[in-house]
Write a protein that holds these residues in place. Structure first.
Motif, PDB file in Angstrom:
ATOM      1  N   ARG A  73       0.836  -1.204   0.000  1.00 53.82           N
ATOM      2  CA  ARG A  73       0.000   0.000   0.000  1.00 53.82           C
ATOM      3  C   ARG A  73       0.868   1.250   0.000  1.00 53.82           C
ATOM      4  O   ARG A  73       0.586   2.218  -0.709  1.00 53.82           O
ATOM      5  N   GLY A 197      -8.209   5.680  -4.296  1.00 51.48           N
ATOM      6  CA  GLY A 197      -7.575   5.205  -3.078  1.00 51.48           C
ATOM      7  C   GLY A 197      -6.497   4.189  -3.367  1.00 51.48           C
ATOM      8  O   GLY A 197      -6.336   3.722  -4.504  1.00 51.48           O
ATOM      9  N   CYS A 266      -5.612   2.919  -9.116  1.00 51.43           N
ATOM     10  CA  CYS A 266      -6.019   3.651  -7.909  1.00 51.43           C
ATOM     11  C   CYS A 266      -7.365   4.341  -8.046  1.00 51.43           C
ATOM     12  O   CYS A 266      -7.949   4.738  -7.031  1.00 51.43           O
ATOM     13  N   ILE A 269      -7.586  10.227  -8.731  1.00 52.93           N
ATOM     14  CA  ILE A 269      -7.188  10.995  -7.548  1.00 52.93           C
ATOM     15  C   ILE A 269      -6.858  12.409  -8.002  1.00 52.93           C
ATOM     16  O   ILE A 269      -5.986  12.606  -8.846  1.00 52.93           O
ATOM     17  N   ASP A 307      -2.777   9.369   2.739  1.00 53.50           N
ATOM     18  CA  ASP A 307      -3.300   8.037   3.060  1.00 53.50           C
ATOM     19  C   ASP A 307      -3.244   7.785   4.560  1.00 53.50           C
ATOM     20  O   ASP A 307      -4.189   7.246   5.147  1.00 53.50           O
ATOM     21  N   GLY A 310      -5.974   9.755   6.261  1.00 50.94           N
ATOM     22  CA  GLY A 310      -7.265   9.120   6.044  1.00 50.94           C
ATOM     23  C   GLY A 310      -7.496   7.933   6.956  1.00 50.94           C
ATOM     24  O   GLY A 310      -8.640   7.653   7.358  1.00 50.94           O
ATOM     25  N   GLU A 318     -11.667   3.833   7.521  1.00 48.33           N
ATOM     26  CA  GLU A 318     -10.663   4.590   6.775  1.00 48.33           C
ATOM     27  C   GLU A 318     -11.347   5.550   5.811  1.00 48.33           C
ATOM     28  O   GLU A 318     -12.463   5.300   5.356  1.00 48.33           O
ATOM     29  N   ASP A 320     -10.824   7.328   2.122  1.00 51.46           N
ATOM     30  CA  ASP A 320     -10.028   7.155   0.902  1.00 51.46           C
ATOM     31  C   ASP A 320      -9.150   8.365   0.647  1.00 51.46           C
ATOM     32  O   ASP A 320      -9.522   9.510   0.929  1.00 51.46           O
ATOM     33  N   VAL A 321      -7.986   8.112   0.085  1.00 56.79           N
ATOM     34  CA  VAL A 321      -7.000   9.166  -0.099  1.00 56.79           C
ATOM     35  C   VAL A 321      -7.494  10.248  -1.053  1.00 56.79           C
ATOM     36  O   VAL A 321      -7.116  11.417  -0.933  1.00 56.79           O
TER      37      VAL A 321
END
Length: 345
Positions: A73, A197, A266, A269, A307, A310, A318, A320-321
């Motif tokens: 990750r 994410g 991903c 983003i 990340d 988050g 969590e 998400d980024v």
């Protein structure tokens, strides 16, 4: 008098190089610290001994197993952040637009829409297919936005490119939602992926992306000198020996490869490619030979830290980024617009 001025200039250049070298050391240290935080903090905090064991592949305890999951990750966050930061710097150089960003210019939305079309209409399931489809969608979106932004008097001005990109992003997102709504079989996974994410990363998923990221990285870094010339204007760049069309196309291709590969694994983003180049210009100036590698390193730091944030603020779940970067990037976007006073666009 001229000799003294020349000596002063050389001293300034030496200080500049020393300053950039110092900032490089700081950024590399920051990247190392961000990686350590990423494997140690989250819904379950772990100690140093567990980190060492988990990184080496030992999973005898729950904490060590958590570390082993967080390692890929962290690697994915570093790679994705570096790709988006570098792509943003290149796009800003190619378009001479301080608002350029893979999200704002619609490149990420185009890649996402292409992947969703492939899944819903053609039953696409393999990661290799996702990669090629995302890159194709990113390329089509980039060409479309540039073509629309070039219409009318003045050509591709920053304001017209930003407006064309925003319109393309909205239209692509709306069309993507229209495709997903009647498809309950893919809706859940796609909606989560659309937020953007790095959760659930694995080295098996990362490895197929590496060739695309590597080619995009090389193309972007090799375009540094051309981007410096393009900053002077097309006519001046051509007068200094640059092949303007080819230079712009090669740099744009590198950025599209980076954006497409990152979006495929991903999701889209946003704002990393907007924030990072502006931060790096404050550190190393506008020379793309320094700006591009710094943008890659700083982008990796930003996404890793986002990340981690988050994971912490949404415990025991969590965030998400992509949501975290939006919170960071939106104020920066407003600040840049205010600095430009719109009239300069």
């Amino acid at each position: 008098m001229s000799s003294a001025a020349g000596t002063a200039t050389l001293d300034g250049l030496r200080r500049s190089r020393r300053g950039r070298a110092a900032w490089l050391a700081v950024v590399l240290l920051g990247l190392a610290l961000a990686c350590i935080l990423s494997v140690s903090l989250g819904t379950r905090d772990v100690g140093w001994a567990d980190i060492v064991a988990g990184v080496s592949g030992t999973t005898e305890t729950m904490a060590q197993a958590v570390v082993a999951v967080r390692v890929p990750r962290t690697v994915l966050a570093a790679l994705a952040g570096a790709a988006l930061g570098l792509a943003g710097a290149v796009m800003q150089g190619v378009t001479r637009n301080p608002l350029a960003d893979p999200g704002i210019l619609g490149v990420n939305a185009g890649a996402a829409m292409a992947v969703v079309i492939g899944m819903a209409w053609f039953g696409m399931q393999s990661l290799d297919a996702f990669l090629w489809t995302a890159i194709l969608g990113a390329g089509i979106a980039a060409c479309f936005v540039y073509a629309v932004g070039s219409l009318g008097r003045g050509g591709a001005t920053p304001l017209k490119l930003a407006l064309a990109g925003a319109a393309t992003s909205i239209a692509s997102a709306s069309f993507t939602v229209a495709i997903i709504l009647p498809r309950n079989d893919i809706a859940g996974g796609v909606r989560s992926w659309q937020i953007g994410g790095v959760g659930g990363a694995s080295f098996d998923a990362i490895l197929p992306c590496l060739p695309f990221l590597a080619v995009g990285l090389v193309l972007c870094l090799l375009s540094a000198r051309s981007l410096n010339l393009l900053a002077l204007g097309d006519e001046a760049a051509a007068g200094l020996g640059a092949q303007v069309a080819w230079a712009r196309a090669a740099a744009a291709l590198g950025a599209v490869l980076l954006c497409g590969a990152t979006t495929a694994i991903c999701g889209p983003i946003g704002f990393v490619g907007l924030v990072v180049p502006h931060m790096c210009r404050l550190l190393v100036g506008v020379d793309h030979r320094w700006l591009l590698p710094f943008s890659a390193l700083t982008g990796g730091i930003l996404l890793i830290v986002a990340d981690v944030i988050g994971r912490i603020i949404a415990r025991p779940s969590e965030m998400d980024v992509g949501i975290v970067t939006a919170f960071v990037g939106a104020p920066v976007f407003i600040w840049i617009v205010r600095q430009r006073r719109v009239r300069d666009l």
